[in-house]
Design a protein around this motif. Structure first.
Motif, short mmCIF file in Angstrom:
data_model
loop_
_atom_site.label_atom_id
_atom_site.label_comp_id
_atom_site.label_asym_id
_atom_site.label_seq_id
_atom_site.Cartn_x
_atom_site.Cartn_y
_atom_site.Cartn_z
N PHE A 66 29.26 35.20 41.64
CA PHE A 66 30.65 34.75 41.76
C PHE A 66 31.46 35.15 40.53
O PHE A 66 32.57 35.66 40.65
N GLU A 67 30.88 34.96 39.35
CA GLU A 67 31.58 35.34 38.12
C GLU A 67 31.96 36.82 38.15
O GLU A 67 33.10 37.17 37.88
N PHE A 68 31.00 37.66 38.50
CA PHE A 68 31.30 39.10 38.53
C PHE A 68 32.32 39.44 39.60
O PHE A 68 33.19 40.28 39.38
N LEU A 69 32.23 38.79 40.75
CA LEU A 69 33.21 39.05 41.81
C LEU A 69 34.62 38.72 41.31
O LEU A 69 35.55 39.52 41.49
N ILE A 70 34.77 37.60 40.65
CA ILE A 70 36.08 37.19 40.15
C ILE A 70 36.55 38.11 39.02
O ILE A 70 37.70 38.55 39.00
N LEU A 71 35.67 38.41 38.08
CA LEU A 71 36.06 39.29 36.98
C LEU A 71 36.47 40.67 37.51
O LEU A 71 37.45 41.26 37.03
N GLU A 72 35.75 41.17 38.50
CA GLU A 72 36.11 42.48 39.08
C GLU A 72 37.47 42.41 39.78
O GLU A 72 38.24 43.36 39.71
N THR A 73 37.77 41.29 40.43
CA THR A 73 39.08 41.19 41.08
C THR A 73 40.20 41.17 40.05
O THR A 73 41.25 41.77 40.26
N PHE A 74 39.97 40.50 38.93
CA PHE A 74 40.98 40.49 37.87
C PHE A 74 41.10 41.85 37.20
O PHE A 74 42.15 42.21 36.70
N GLN A 75 40.01 42.61 37.18
CA GLN A 75 40.01 43.91 36.53
C GLN A 75 40.84 44.95 37.29
O GLN A 75 41.34 45.89 36.68
N ALA A 76 41.00 44.76 38.57
CA ALA A 76 41.73 45.74 39.39
C ALA A 76 43.04 46.12 38.72
O ALA A 76 43.88 45.28 38.44
N GLY A 77 43.18 47.41 38.42
CA GLY A 77 44.39 47.91 37.79
C GLY A 77 44.36 47.85 36.27
O GLY A 77 45.30 48.28 35.61
N LEU A 78 43.31 47.30 35.70
CA LEU A 78 43.19 47.17 34.25
C LEU A 78 41.88 47.82 33.79
O LEU A 78 41.06 48.21 34.60
N SER A 79 41.67 47.88 32.49
CA SER A 79 40.41 48.42 31.98
C SER A 79 39.39 47.30 31.89
O SER A 79 39.74 46.13 31.68
N TRP A 80 38.11 47.66 32.04
CA TRP A 80 37.06 46.67 31.99
C TRP A 80 36.97 46.02 30.61
O TRP A 80 36.67 44.84 30.49
N ILE A 81 37.26 46.77 29.57
CA ILE A 81 37.20 46.21 28.21
C ILE A 81 38.21 45.08 28.05
O ILE A 81 37.95 44.10 27.35
N THR A 82 39.34 45.17 28.74
CA THR A 82 40.33 44.08 28.71
C THR A 82 39.70 42.81 29.26
O THR A 82 39.86 41.72 28.69
N ILE A 83 38.97 42.94 30.35
CA ILE A 83 38.31 41.79 30.96
C ILE A 83 37.18 41.27 30.07
O ILE A 83 37.05 40.06 29.86
N LEU A 84 36.38 42.19 29.53
CA LEU A 84 35.30 41.76 28.64
C LEU A 84 35.83 40.98 27.44
O LEU A 84 35.25 39.97 27.04
N ASN A 85 36.93 41.45 26.88
CA ASN A 85 37.53 40.78 25.73
C ASN A 85 38.04 39.38 26.07
O ASN A 85 38.15 38.52 25.20
N LYS A 86 38.36 39.16 27.34
CA LYS A 86 38.89 37.86 27.78
C LYS A 86 37.85 37.03 28.55
O LYS A 86 38.15 35.94 29.03
N ARG A 87 36.64 37.54 28.65
CA ARG A 87 35.62 36.91 29.49
C ARG A 87 35.37 35.45 29.11
O ARG A 87 35.30 34.58 29.99
#
Length: 185
Positions: free
Chosen positions: A33-54
């Motif tokens: 579930f965590e990965f599913l949600i993080l991937e949905t937030f990542q759409a249109g952004l870089s993964w490092i942005t998501i990792l930094n905010k994880r």
């Protein structure tokens, strides 16, 4: 020096994510579930942005407790919109609540979300043999199929590209390039 996949930058956070998580099979529903949600937030952004905010996401979304998230009242939704530690996209925040509710429905139908998602690959990771960046697809027939199924169930922000990234992250598809130390033959 370890040879890693082409997308890994010099960021220690990125290296740690690549070395310890990405492409490793995940069977735990909470982590899926965590990965599913993080991937949905990542759409249109870089993964490092998501990792930094994880960690901020974990705090904001009750450590990705989908049972709690599924019952968020409007006041919690409104407070998430004000949280500068996460991506404050109204539709993505709203979809997290909806997707948590639907995640539980899938669990009830299949016994677990893990059983549902792993059934698409016959419970065995797909090991690809990609040599270079250009070989790695953004979508596949598999991600198209899962995306279509999830959308039919009402999930939001689960396009084929998001789903393929989710499959890679959770190890249903192992896309470590053949020159990477994490590649499995």
């Amino acid at each position: 020096m370890k040879q890693r996949c082409f997308w890994v930058t010099n960021s220690e956070l990125y290296k740690k994510y690549h070395d310890e998580e990405w492409g490793t099979p995940v069977y735990d529903d909470k982590t899926l579930f965590e990965f599913l949600i993080l991937e949905t937030f990542q759409a249109g952004l870089s993964w490092i942005t998501i990792l930094n905010k994880r960690e901020n996401f974990r705090k904001a979304f009750d450590n990705f407790d989908y049972k709690k998230i599924s019952k968020y009242p409007e006041t919690k939704y409104e407070s998430l919109l004000q949280d500068t530690g996460i991506i404050r996209n109204k539709l993505k925040i709203r979809s997290t609540i909806t997707n948590a509710q639907l995640f539980i429905e899938v669990q009830q139908e299949y016994g677990s979300f893990s059983k549902f998602i792993w059934s698409y690959v016959n419970e065995k990771p797909i090991i690809n043999k990609f040599e270079k960046k250009e070989d790695v697809p953004a979508t596949t027939e598999l991600s198209d199929k899962i995306s279509k199924d999830l959308k039919k169930r009402g999930f939001k922000f689960v396009g084929s590209t998001v789903i393929y990234a989710f499959l890679q992250a959770t190890g249903l598809v192992n896309d470590h390039t053949i020159d990477c130390f994490k590649y499995i033959n």
